[in-house]
Write an enzyme that holds these catalytic residues in place. Structure first.
Site, PDB file in Angstrom:
ATOM      1  N   CYS A   1      22.780  15.569  -5.001  1.00  0.00           N
ATOM      2  CA  CYS A   1      22.241  16.078  -3.746  1.00  0.00           C
ATOM      3  C   CYS A   1      22.239  17.594  -3.658  1.00  0.00           C
ATOM      4  O   CYS A   1      21.838  18.150  -2.647  1.00  0.00           O
ATOM      5  CB  CYS A   1      22.978  15.442  -2.594  1.00  0.00           C
ATOM      6  SG  CYS A   1      22.724  13.665  -2.652  1.00  0.00           S
TER       7      CYS A   1
ATOM      8  N   HIS B   1      17.862   2.702  -2.016  1.00  0.00           N
ATOM      9  CA  HIS B   1      17.342   3.145  -3.322  1.00  0.00           C
ATOM     10  C   HIS B   1      18.401   3.129  -4.410  1.00  0.00           C
ATOM     11  O   HIS B   1      18.100   3.346  -5.581  1.00  0.00           O
ATOM     12  CB  HIS B   1      16.641   4.505  -3.212  1.00  0.00           C
ATOM     13  CG  HIS B   1      17.537   5.679  -3.002  1.00  0.00           C
ATOM     14  ND1 HIS B   1      17.843   6.560  -4.010  1.00  0.00           N
ATOM     15  CD2 HIS B   1      18.180   6.140  -1.904  1.00  0.00           C
ATOM     16  CE1 HIS B   1      18.633   7.519  -3.534  1.00  0.00           C
ATOM     17  NE2 HIS B   1      18.849   7.282  -2.255  1.00  0.00           N
TER      18      HIS B   1
ATOM     19  N   GLY C   1      21.056   6.358   3.381  1.00  0.00           N
ATOM     20  CA  GLY C   1      22.490   6.633   3.449  1.00  0.00           C
ATOM     21  C   GLY C   1      22.814   7.831   4.331  1.00  0.00           C
ATOM     22  O   GLY C   1      23.772   7.811   5.109  1.00  0.00           O
TER      23      GLY C   1
ATOM     24  N   GLN D   1      27.497   4.028  -2.814  1.00  0.00           N
ATOM     25  CA  GLN D   1      27.557   3.851  -4.277  1.00  0.00           C
ATOM     26  C   GLN D   1      28.037   2.457  -4.671  1.00  0.00           C
ATOM     27  O   GLN D   1      27.852   2.027  -5.804  1.00  0.00           O
ATOM     28  CB  GLN D   1      28.481   4.900  -4.909  1.00  0.00           C
ATOM     29  CG  GLN D   1      27.895   6.291  -4.933  1.00  0.00           C
ATOM     30  CD  GLN D   1      26.666   6.415  -5.821  1.00  0.00           C
ATOM     31  OE1 GLN D   1      26.486   5.664  -6.780  1.00  0.00           O
ATOM     32  NE2 GLN D   1      25.800   7.353  -5.505  1.00  0.00           N
TER      33      GLN D   1
HETATM   34  N1  PLP Z   1      26.736   8.702   0.413  1.00  0.00           N
HETATM   35  C1  PLP Z   1      26.954   8.652  -0.911  1.00  0.00           C
HETATM   36  C2  PLP Z   1      28.317   8.305  -1.422  1.00  0.00           C
HETATM   37  C3  PLP Z   1      25.918   8.926  -1.805  1.00  0.00           C
HETATM   38  O1  PLP Z   1      26.151   8.879  -3.125  1.00  0.00           O
HETATM   39  C4  PLP Z   1      24.636   9.257  -1.291  1.00  0.00           C
HETATM   40  C5  PLP Z   1      23.511   9.584  -2.202  1.00  0.00           C
HETATM   41  O2  PLP Z   1      23.662   9.758  -3.374  1.00  0.00           O
HETATM   42  C6  PLP Z   1      24.449   9.277   0.109  1.00  0.00           C
HETATM   43  C7  PLP Z   1      25.523   8.999   0.927  1.00  0.00           C
HETATM   44  C8  PLP Z   1      23.124   9.606   0.719  1.00  0.00           C
HETATM   45  O3  PLP Z   1      22.212   8.522   0.607  1.00  0.00           O
HETATM   46  P1  PLP Z   1      20.637   8.724   0.730  1.00  0.00           P
HETATM   47  O4  PLP Z   1      20.172   9.308  -0.558  1.00  0.00           O
HETATM   48  O5  PLP Z   1      20.084   7.347   0.950  1.00  0.00           O
HETATM   49  O6  PLP Z   1      20.383   9.598   1.894  1.00  0.00           O
END
Ligand code: PLP
Length: 415
Positions: free
Chosen positions: A360, A236, A81, A214
């Site tokens: 994050c 994932h 993502g 999401q």
């Molecule tokens: N965008 C959203 C809305 C997310 O919730 C997340 C991760 O939780 C991401 C982007 C980032 O995705 P990734 O963990 O695959 O880098």
């Protein structure tokens, strides 16, 4: 791997953090394994093993695209993502900056030149974006002087559509390179009206990127029907190993690559393709979509039972986000009087794995940014707790959570 739905292998731990990540599905492991062992060739190689790998990649691309209402050519496989969001934001904004004849502005923060300020490129995002989008926009500001406009949200995290219209009108609208908004919010689960957002952006000739990380596998996604220009997903969140994702981007959308190299993936994402990963994405998403169709109502009913149970045992708990237009397996609250962190630690000790809302913030317990944008006081926003699950919760699991929350909350507010 999950032993029974929503439990992890650690002795009966109830895993309610599916929005952070999911276990890899056994069907995904089975489907991807041959491409890690016997059919391992580089899909760009001209020999027979290479052709076998290329055929598998094509088949995975077609099946994955169909699961998102897109065409095979729309799919750019990425490492997840975060990369998809970076490619969309930086790639589209820079290509459009050139197309609109706009110039980067360096050192804008150090000058008060009004004319310079009113000629610079713009990007519009929402006030509740994930850091992968928000920080990419901040990077455009830092390095190219972009004006970053944030569309506010209401108390349930719905985007202010009138504000979007206003920001796209007139001279400033003509300097706008793109709009980026999420489909479903990671912290409070609210689902945004994507077709309306597309209509408004396109009425002003501006492309729109949608972060569907999401939402994918949880609610139906029809990229082409919705006329979205670019859409990010991450494997994932629907049962693939971590580090896999895709940006779907229409051929008509101006976009520059962020990674330079051998020109794979329409020249937008160089690097030898991960065939096993593409297979995992196709199988994982189709499996999640099938489960969504079969269990949607049951999942929503169990979510609503959980919400009712939590409100019963902790009357001060407030649901955050839209009570109806929200992801089916997403229950998020604030618990005034305690911190989300203390609640999380206490619940963890009772065998329940939840989250404060944003996975994050590595090792840091930050105040969920979405809640602040929704107008909550920092002291209240700090008390956020999110419980997310992909499979319907059993009645006993709901009772277990509500009992644990009742005891935790009472314990933490006693002193
Ligand atoms: N965008 C959203 C809305 C997310 O919730 C997340 C991760 O939780 C991401 C982007 C980032 O995705 P990734 O963990 O695959 O880098």
């Amino acid at each position: 791997m999950a032993d029974t739905p929503n439990t992890s292998s650690e002795a009966g731990e109830l895993y309610l953090d599916a929005a952070a990540t999911e276990p890899v599905s056994p069907a995904v492991i089975e489907a991807m394994t041959p491409f890690l062992t016997e059919a391992y060739a580089n899909p760009a190689s001209v020999h027979q093993p290479g052709k076998t790998a290329a055929r598998a990649l094509d088949a995975a691309r077609a099946s994955f695209a169909a699961a998102l209402g897109a065409r095979p050519d729309d799919v750019i496989f990425t490492s997840g993502g975060t990369e998809s969001d970076n490619l969309a934001i930086k790639g589209i904004a820079m290509a459009r900056m050139r197309k609109l004849g706009l110039r980067p502005v360096y050192g804008l923060d150090e000058t008060d030149d009004k004319q310079l300020a009113s000629s610079r490129p713009r990007i519009i995002i929402s006030a509740i974006e994930h850091p992968a989008v928000a920080q990419s926009a901040a990077w455009l500001h830092e390095w190219f002087g972009f004006e970053v406009v944030r569309i506010p949200v209401d108390a349930q995290a719905h985007l202010d559509l009138d504000a979007l219209e206003r920001e796209l009108d007139g001279e400033a609208g003509e300097r706008t390179t793109m709009v980026s908004t999420m489909l479903a919010n990671n912290e409070v689960g609210t689902v945004e009206p994507v077709e309306e957002l597309v209509r408004i952006a396109h009425a002003h000739g501006v492309p729109i990127h949608v972060d569907a990380v999401q939402a994918a596998g949880q609610i139906p996604i029809r990229m082409r029907d919705w006329d979205v220009d670019a859409l990010s997903v991450s494997g994932h969140k629907f049962g693939t190993p971590k580090g896999l994702g895709a940006l779907l981007v229409r051929g008509r959308t101006p976009i520059e690559p962020v990674l330079s190299g051998g020109g794979q993936e329409r020249g937008l994402r160089s690097g030898t393709q991960n065939v096993a990963g593409a297979v995992a994405l196709a199988i994982g998403l189709n499996e999640s979509n099938a489960r969504m169709q079969a269990q949607y109502r049951e999942l929503v009913a169990s979510r609503d039972m959980l919400i009712d149970a939590v409100r019963r045992v902790v009357p001060r708990a407030d649901l955050t986000g839209d009570p109806v237009r929200r992801l089916p397996g997403h229950a998020s609250f604030v618990f005034p009087g305690v911190t989300g962190e203390a609640l999380l630690v206490d619940l963890d000790a009772r065998g329940i794995a939840a989250s404060s809302g944003s996975a994050c913030a590595i090792g840091r317990h930050e105040i969920p940014a979405t809640l602040l944008a929704m107008g909550l006081e920092p002291s209240v926003a700090k008390s956020a707790l999110r419980m997310t699950f992909r499979r319907p919760l059993a009645r006993e699991q709901i009772e277990r959570v509500s009992l644990a929350l009742e005891e935790s909350y009472a314990g933490l507010t006693r002193h």
